[in-house]
Design a protein around this motif. Structure first.
Motif, PDB file in Angstrom:
ATOM      1  N   TYR A 186       0.861  -1.172   0.000  1.00 38.47           N
ATOM      2  CA  TYR A 186       0.000   0.000   0.000  1.00 38.47           C
ATOM      3  C   TYR A 186       0.907   1.234   0.000  1.00 38.47           C
ATOM      4  N   PRO A 187       0.881   2.018  -1.061  1.00 37.86           N
ATOM      5  CA  PRO A 187       1.749   3.201  -1.123  1.00 37.86           C
ATOM      6  C   PRO A 187       1.362   4.224  -0.075  1.00 37.86           C
ATOM      7  N   ALA A 188       2.216   5.213   0.117  1.00 35.17           N
ATOM      8  CA  ALA A 188       1.989   6.244   1.140  1.00 35.17           C
ATOM      9  C   ALA A 188       0.601   6.855   0.979  1.00 35.17           C
ATOM     10  N   HIS A 189      -0.140   6.892   2.098  1.00 35.78           N
ATOM     11  CA  HIS A 189      -1.490   7.437   2.082  1.00 35.78           C
ATOM     12  C   HIS A 189      -1.843   7.959   3.474  1.00 35.78           C
ATOM     13  N   LYS A 190      -2.935   8.711   3.562  1.00 39.24           N
ATOM     14  CA  LYS A 190      -3.437   9.236   4.823  1.00 39.24           C
ATOM     15  C   LYS A 190      -4.901   8.847   4.974  1.00 39.24           C
ATOM     16  N   HIS A 191      -5.465   9.100   6.169  1.00 35.14           N
ATOM     17  CA  HIS A 191      -6.890   8.891   6.413  1.00 35.14           C
ATOM     18  C   HIS A 191      -7.477  10.156   7.028  1.00 35.14           C
ATOM     19  N   ASN A 192      -8.770  10.333   6.892  1.00 34.41           N
ATOM     20  CA  ASN A 192      -9.434  11.382   7.664  1.00 34.41           C
ATOM     21  C   ASN A 192     -10.166  10.755   8.853  1.00 34.41           C
ATOM     22  N   TYR A 193      -9.618   9.646   9.332  1.00 34.41           N
ATOM     23  CA  TYR A 193     -10.133   8.931  10.494  1.00 34.41           C
ATOM     24  C   TYR A 193      -8.951   8.302  11.227  1.00 34.41           C
ATOM     25  N   ILE A 194      -9.212   7.752  12.388  1.00 28.90           N
ATOM     26  CA  ILE A 194      -8.178   7.074  13.171  1.00 28.90           C
ATOM     27  C   ILE A 194      -8.226   5.596  12.823  1.00 28.90           C
ATOM     28  N   GLU A 195      -7.062   4.991  12.629  1.00 31.94           N
ATOM     29  CA  GLU A 195      -7.008   3.581  12.242  1.00 31.94           C
ATOM     30  C   GLU A 195      -6.272   2.773  13.305  1.00 31.94           C
ATOM     31  N   LEU A 196      -6.892   1.658  13.697  1.00 31.38           N
ATOM     32  CA  LEU A 196      -6.278   0.721  14.631  1.00 31.38           C
ATOM     33  C   LEU A 196      -5.987  -0.561  13.863  1.00 31.38           C
ATOM     34  N   MET A 197      -4.712  -0.915  13.739  1.00 29.02           N
ATOM     35  CA  MET A 197      -4.324  -2.128  13.024  1.00 29.02           C
ATOM     36  C   MET A 197      -3.944  -3.208  14.027  1.00 29.02           C
ATOM     37  N   TYR A 198      -4.507  -4.396  13.842  1.00 26.92           N
ATOM     38  CA  TYR A 198      -4.285  -5.508  14.768  1.00 26.92           C
ATOM     39  C   TYR A 198      -3.726  -6.695  13.997  1.00 26.92           C
ATOM     40  N   VAL A 199      -2.599  -7.221  14.483  1.00 27.22           N
ATOM     41  CA  VAL A 199      -1.986  -8.386  13.845  1.00 27.22           C
ATOM     42  C   VAL A 199      -2.533  -9.649  14.513  1.00 27.22           C
ATOM     43  N   TYR A 200      -3.482 -10.291  13.837  1.00 26.36           N
ATOM     44  CA  TYR A 200      -4.079 -11.514  14.397  1.00 26.36           C
ATOM     45  C   TYR A 200      -3.091 -12.675  14.345  1.00 26.36           C
ATOM     46  N   SER A 201      -2.353 -12.765  13.249  1.00 28.14           N
ATOM     47  CA  SER A 201      -1.304 -13.789  13.142  1.00 28.14           C
ATOM     48  C   SER A 201      -0.226 -13.285  12.204  1.00 28.14           C
ATOM     49  N   GLY A 202       0.987 -13.789  12.373  1.00 30.91           N
ATOM     50  CA  GLY A 202       2.101 -13.379  11.516  1.00 30.91           C
ATOM     51  C   GLY A 202       2.683 -12.041  11.928  1.00 30.91           C
ATOM     52  N   THR A 203       3.051 -11.233  10.940  1.00 29.26           N
ATOM     53  CA  THR A 203       3.698  -9.946  11.192  1.00 29.26           C
ATOM     54  C   THR A 203       3.163  -8.893  10.224  1.00 29.26           C
ATOM     55  N   MET A 204       3.517  -7.649  10.491  1.00 31.46           N
ATOM     56  CA  MET A 204       3.166  -6.547   9.602  1.00 31.46           C
ATOM     57  C   MET A 204       4.262  -5.503   9.670  1.00 31.46           C
ATOM     58  N   THR A 205       4.556  -4.884   8.542  1.00 27.66           N
ATOM     59  CA  THR A 205       5.538  -3.796   8.504  1.00 27.66           C
ATOM     60  C   THR A 205       4.904  -2.580   7.854  1.00 27.66           C
ATOM     61  N   THR A 206       4.913  -1.470   8.572  1.00 26.45           N
ATOM     62  CA  THR A 206       4.424  -0.208   8.031  1.00 26.45           C
ATOM     63  C   THR A 206       5.511   0.837   8.202  1.00 26.45           C
ATOM     64  N   THR A 207       5.504   1.831   7.349  1.00 29.13           N
ATOM     65  CA  THR A 207       6.535   2.868   7.386  1.00 29.13           C
ATOM     66  C   THR A 207       5.898   4.226   7.638  1.00 29.13           C
ATOM     67  N   ILE A 208       6.378   4.913   8.687  1.00 31.67           N
ATOM     68  CA  ILE A 208       5.909   6.249   9.036  1.00 31.67           C
ATOM     69  C   ILE A 208       7.128   7.147   9.192  1.00 31.67           C
TER      70      ILE A 208
END
Length: 325
Positions: A61-83
């Motif tokens: 997912y390329p760089a993007h923004k939201h006009n809301y608050i986002e809660l990301m939950y890793v149910y299994s495995g891993t995740m990498t995000t860049t800020i």
């Protein structure tokens, strides 16, 4: 525990994931407000304050923004995000809460990386803040971090992978996504409130990041210190820990919170005392010792002034209410 049917749905490929595996990666631009901001109104039902989606695997997912608050939950495995050019690696059970208008990108996830995105409109947090009240300054601090316009660009990481309550609330929300009930919207709102409330209960597990760095980090350190050391905390010990003189630290706390170190400590001690009165079989004397009060008569006097009854009366009242449930 999620049902076997839901687990199978989690691992099944969606149409988007099949396209990604076949090299046909097309970002859905219809959900964007402009070139870079995803619009909550285009992905939530009309009037809804929250929503939940399973994250699409195998695509970046390329760089993007939201006009809301986002809660990301890793149910299994891993995740990498860049800020802000900083890679954030999350593992199973961890949560990342990203404030509105903060730019971030997400690396492709693998087959066993099951991630959920909780979409939270600002009005939802405002509602929770009003429900929870401002009895404890710690809640004020966390809520302010999330939805104040002064703190656009902040994100929080919650290290609560071993918290059974958090897991149960998240799994209940996921179940409502795949097996909606008659009162699905109301139940989702209540479950999200319970989840957010439990996250607020553990400031010691929160990593806070913001562009307004020093003051925010220092205030977060103060709250974590009080939360973890409420039964023995002292201004002098905290001053030494943060390398500030007592009077300078007192002035900083007053400026940032509108109250004193002593009042913050008192709030936390009474919060813990209430928890023990409600959920433990401890005697009143033991509870007084557990929360760090040496002067029992002062504790009784202060408690009665704040709650308009004695600790024993409060404990009996809670026992009656629990029996009636």
């Amino acid at each position: 525990m999620l049902s076997q049917a839901i687990l199978e749905k989690l691992l099944a490929y969606s149409d988007e994931e099949i396209d990604a595996l076949n090299g046909k990666v097309n970002i859905d631009r219809s959900i964007y407000l402009d070139e870079e901001t995803i619009d909550a109104r285009k992905i939530l039902d009309e009037g809804a304050l929250i929503g939940v989606r399973k994250h699409t695997r195998f695509m970046s997912y390329p760089a993007h923004k939201h006009n809301y608050i986002e809660l990301m939950y890793v149910y299994s495995g891993t995740m990498t995000t860049t800020i802000d050019d900083h890679d954030i690696h999350l593992k199973t059970g961890q949560l990342l809460l990203v404030n509105q208008a903060i730019e971030h990108s997400i690396a492709p996830s693998g087959e066993n990386d099951i991630i959920f995105n909780f979409i939270i409109k600002q009005e939802m947090l405002s509602f929770l803040s009003s429900v929870m009240g401002n009895e404890y300054k710690l809640n004020d601090f966390i809520f302010h971090s999330l939805y104040s316009s002064e703190n656009i660009g902040e994100y929080l990481i919650f290290d609560l992978e071993k918290n059974d309550l958090v897991t149960s609330y998240v799994e209940a929300i996921i179940t409502h996504l795949y097996e909606p009930t008659l009162n699905n919207k109301i139940e989702l709102k209540l479950l999200m409130g319970l989840l957010m409330s439990e996250l607020m209960n553990h400031p010691e597990a929160i990593q806070s990041y913001t562009k307004s760095t020093y003051d925010k980090v220092l205030l977060s350190t103060i709250y974590k210190y009080i939360t973890l050391n409420y039964n023995s905390a002292s201004l002098s010990e905290l001053s030494e820990m943060v390398h500030m003189k007592d009077y300078q630290l007192s002035k900083f706390i007053k400026k940032m919170t509108g109250t004193t170190f002593i009042q913050l400590l008192k709030d936390m001690r009474f919060k813990k005392a209430i928890e023990l009165l409600e959920y433990s079989s401890y005697s009143i004397e033991r509870i007084i010792n557990e929360v760090g009060y040496e002067n029992k008569s002062y504790f009784y006097k202060t408690f009665k002034k704040q709650y308009h009854m004695t600790p024993m009366a409060y404990k009996k009242k809670q026992e009656v209410e629990h029996e009636s449930l």
